[in-house]
Scaffold this motif. Structure first.
Motif, PDB file in Angstrom:
ATOM      1  N   VAL A 277      76.487  20.655 -16.992  1.00 32.05           N
ATOM      2  CA  VAL A 277      76.681  21.803 -16.095  1.00 32.05           C
ATOM      3  C   VAL A 277      78.157  22.180 -16.029  1.00 32.05           C
ATOM      4  O   VAL A 277      78.515  23.367 -16.118  1.00 32.05           O
ATOM      5  CB  VAL A 277      76.137  21.478 -14.688  1.00 32.05           C
ATOM      6  CG1 VAL A 277      76.546  22.559 -13.693  1.00 32.05           C
ATOM      7  CG2 VAL A 277      74.627  21.332 -14.717  1.00 32.05           C
TER       8      VAL A 277
ATOM      9  N   SER B 201      79.766  25.643 -17.636  1.00 28.52           N
ATOM     10  CA  SER B 201      80.369  26.573 -16.675  1.00 28.52           C
ATOM     11  C   SER B 201      81.752  27.022 -17.142  1.00 28.52           C
ATOM     12  O   SER B 201      82.179  28.143 -16.827  1.00 28.52           O
ATOM     13  CB  SER B 201      80.467  25.909 -15.306  1.00 28.52           C
ATOM     14  OG  SER B 201      81.355  24.798 -15.330  1.00 28.52           O
TER      15      SER B 201
ATOM     16  N   ASN C 226      81.055  29.646 -20.190  1.00 31.46           N
ATOM     17  CA  ASN C 226      80.631  30.977 -19.758  1.00 31.46           C
ATOM     18  C   ASN C 226      80.596  31.018 -18.237  1.00 31.46           C
ATOM     19  O   ASN C 226      79.876  30.240 -17.603  1.00 31.46           O
ATOM     20  CB  ASN C 226      79.255  31.322 -20.348  1.00 31.46           C
ATOM     21  CG  ASN C 226      78.898  32.783 -20.194  1.00 31.46           C
ATOM     22  OD1 ASN C 226      79.095  33.383 -19.147  1.00 31.46           O
ATOM     23  ND2 ASN C 226      78.361  33.374 -21.249  1.00 31.46           N
ATOM     24  N   GLY C 227      81.388  31.926 -17.649  1.00 34.09           N
ATOM     25  CA  GLY C 227      81.470  31.999 -16.200  1.00 34.09           C
ATOM     26  C   GLY C 227      80.164  32.360 -15.531  1.00 34.09           C
ATOM     27  O   GLY C 227      79.944  32.035 -14.359  1.00 34.09           O
TER      28      GLY C 227
ATOM     29  N   PHE D  77      77.330  31.140 -16.170  1.00 32.82           N
ATOM     30  CA  PHE D  77      76.373  30.032 -16.220  1.00 32.82           C
ATOM     31  C   PHE D  77      75.981  29.571 -14.818  1.00 32.82           C
ATOM     32  O   PHE D  77      74.834  29.197 -14.575  1.00 32.82           O
ATOM     33  CB  PHE D  77      76.963  28.861 -17.003  1.00 32.82           C
ATOM     34  CG  PHE D  77      76.055  27.672 -17.119  1.00 32.82           C
ATOM     35  CD1 PHE D  77      75.038  27.653 -18.064  1.00 32.82           C
ATOM     36  CD2 PHE D  77      76.189  26.579 -16.273  1.00 32.82           C
ATOM     37  CE1 PHE D  77      74.179  26.568 -18.165  1.00 32.82           C
ATOM     38  CE2 PHE D  77      75.338  25.492 -16.362  1.00 32.82           C
ATOM     39  CZ  PHE D  77      74.338  25.484 -17.310  1.00 32.82           C
ATOM     40  N   LEU D  78      76.932  29.599 -13.872  1.00 26.29           N
ATOM     41  CA  LEU D  78      76.672  29.105 -12.523  1.00 26.29           C
ATOM     42  C   LEU D  78      76.137  30.181 -11.586  1.00 26.29           C
ATOM     43  O   LEU D  78      76.013  29.940 -10.386  1.00 26.29           O
ATOM     44  CB  LEU D  78      77.951  28.501 -11.929  1.00 26.29           C
ATOM     45  CG  LEU D  78      78.437  27.198 -12.573  1.00 26.29           C
ATOM     46  CD1 LEU D  78      79.722  26.731 -11.908  1.00 26.29           C
ATOM     47  CD2 LEU D  78      77.369  26.116 -12.502  1.00 26.29           C
ATOM     48  N   SER D  79      75.840  31.356 -12.109  1.00 24.54           N
ATOM     49  CA  SER D  79      75.315  32.418 -11.261  1.00 24.54           C
ATOM     50  C   SER D  79      73.904  32.067 -10.786  1.00 24.54           C
ATOM     51  O   SER D  79      73.176  31.305 -11.437  1.00 24.54           O
ATOM     52  CB  SER D  79      75.294  33.747 -12.016  1.00 24.54           C
ATOM     53  OG  SER D  79      74.382  33.691 -13.094  1.00 24.54           O
TER      54      SER D  79
ATOM     55  N   ASN E 278      71.195  33.011 -13.325  1.00 26.78           N
ATOM     56  CA  ASN E 278      71.026  32.089 -14.448  1.00 26.78           C
ATOM     57  C   ASN E 278      70.396  30.779 -13.992  1.00 26.78           C
ATOM     58  O   ASN E 278      69.629  30.161 -14.733  1.00 26.78           O
ATOM     59  CB  ASN E 278      72.371  31.807 -15.117  1.00 26.78           C
ATOM     60  CG  ASN E 278      72.217  31.050 -16.424  1.00 26.78           C
ATOM     61  OD1 ASN E 278      71.541  31.502 -17.346  1.00 26.78           O
ATOM     62  ND2 ASN E 278      72.827  29.876 -16.510  1.00 26.78           N
TER      63      ASN E 278
ATOM     64  N   GLY F 254      72.527  26.782 -22.025  1.00 23.64           N
ATOM     65  CA  GLY F 254      73.966  26.813 -22.241  1.00 23.64           C
ATOM     66  C   GLY F 254      74.344  27.142 -23.669  1.00 23.64           C
ATOM     67  O   GLY F 254      75.284  27.910 -23.920  1.00 23.64           O
TER      68      GLY F 254
END
Length: 348
Positions: free
Chosen positions: A43, A47, A50-51, A53-55, A58, A316
């Motif tokens: 994780v 993150s 790609n920024g 990823f933690l949205s 997503n 990811g």
């Protein structure tokens, strides 16, 4: 010989049942913590790649993508604990989804179609259990045969063509979400504020809680561990080995049926070619989570962690622009590494 389904162990049973019920062992805990640490590292790493990823969007996507792997992995875990394997879950997934689609296409309601699909999956698992226990064919060969049979039946009854035009109600399970918030944007189009918790993720959580309860709080669950630890000793202690294995394979078929409904509902189309290689993801999730291919060890929480490791890896790598071919290589390496760690643990 005692009846085991739905009952607790009798006072006359040997200490084997009690020992099996005392799981998780220290080795299982270490394996689970290692898998959890791996999950956290993945994780954090993705993150940074790609920024987005933690949205929250997503995160819900990962939950949705992991649901099928998790459902298959739960059933696979119970089979692996007994010392067996089920290579047919991917094909049973496809056959169950196709059966549900054909029933709905024929005019039956969606709940009836879904019930029929799950029944088909459970029946396939039941047949696997009978072949393994009564015909005494090794699980690898028995379920390999069922893998070919189920896939062949799915392709035959559909003419190898997708079953489409199933209606919006068919897709509600796979595409619906709880607590979804949608607002109207200034341009007049709907804007998703919060995507909601996908129904498949809720189904996965409920299934995991129920199976974990059965494994650790019910007699049949303790018998599953006992059979996997030492089948002969379990038999001598009064455990009905064949019924325990029949339960495990039937449960695996049931979970494959549920996974088939979720996947086909997401597509709103019943695809007879879906689920190819899905059995490997299920096995990988169980083994990464600490289930031993030698039998007798494994936990539902560990399998859930393993499923999310695979789901996050795929998500990811997709967001990082890695090709699907490279993804297969990465997942293959992860599976080999997990099995190697399992072998080291068994040697100790």
């Amino acid at each position: 010989m005692s009846q085991v389904e739905g009952s607790t162990s009798k006072p006359g049973d040997l200490d084997l049942i009690g020992i099996a019920a005392s799981l998780p062992r220290q080795g299982d805990l270490i394996q689970k913590l290692s898998a959890l640490a791996t999950l956290v590292v993945l994780v954090i790493a993705f993150s940074f790649v790609n920024g987005a990823f933690l949205s929250s969007a997503n995160a819900m996507t990962i939950l949705l993508q992991t649901a099928v792997i998790g459902l298959l992995g739960l059933g696979m875990t119970v089979v692996i604990i007994t010392g067996g394997i089920d290579l047919s879950v991917g094909s049973v997934l496809a056959l169950s989804g196709v059966a549900a689609g054909l029933l709905v296409k024929a005019g039956w309601s969606v709940p009836v179609g879904f019930a029929g699909g799950v029944a088909v999956g459970t029946f396939c698992g039941f047949l696997n259990g009978l072949i393994v226990t009564k015909l005494r064919i090794t699980p690898f060969i028995a379920t390999l045969g069922m893998m070919l049979i189920a896939r062949g039946v799915a392709l035959q009854i559909t003419g190898a063509a997708p079953v489409s035009q199933l209606g919006d109600a068919f897709g509600r399970l796979g595409n619906g979400a709880l607590f979804r918030i949608v607002e109207k944007a200034p341009n007049g189009f709907p804007k998703v504020v919060f995507p909601g918790i996908p129904y498949p993720a809720i189904l996965l959580l409920v299934a995991a809680v129920i199976i974990a309860y059965v494994l650790h709080k019910r007699g049949i669950g303790r018998h599953v561990y006992a059979v996997g630890s030492n089948e002969e000793a379990a038999h001598l202690s009064g455990v009905s080995v064949w019924r325990t294995k029949l339960f495990a394979y039937s449960l695996s078929g049931f979970m494959a049926g549920l996974a088939g409904l979720v996947l086909m509902s997401r597509l709103v189309t019943a695809q007879p070619s879906e689920g190819v290689m899905a059995e490997l993801d299920a096995i990988a999730a169980a083994v990464i989570g600490g289930a031993s291919l030698m039998g007798g060890a494994g936990t539902i929480s560990g399998t859930m962690i393993g499923a999310f490791i695979i789901g996050i890896l795929r998500n990811g790598l997709n967001m990082a622009g890695v090709s699907s071919f490279i993804q297969q290589i990465v997942i293959g390496c992860v599976v080999i590494g997990a099995v190697y760690v399992d072998q080291l643990r068994n040697r100790r």
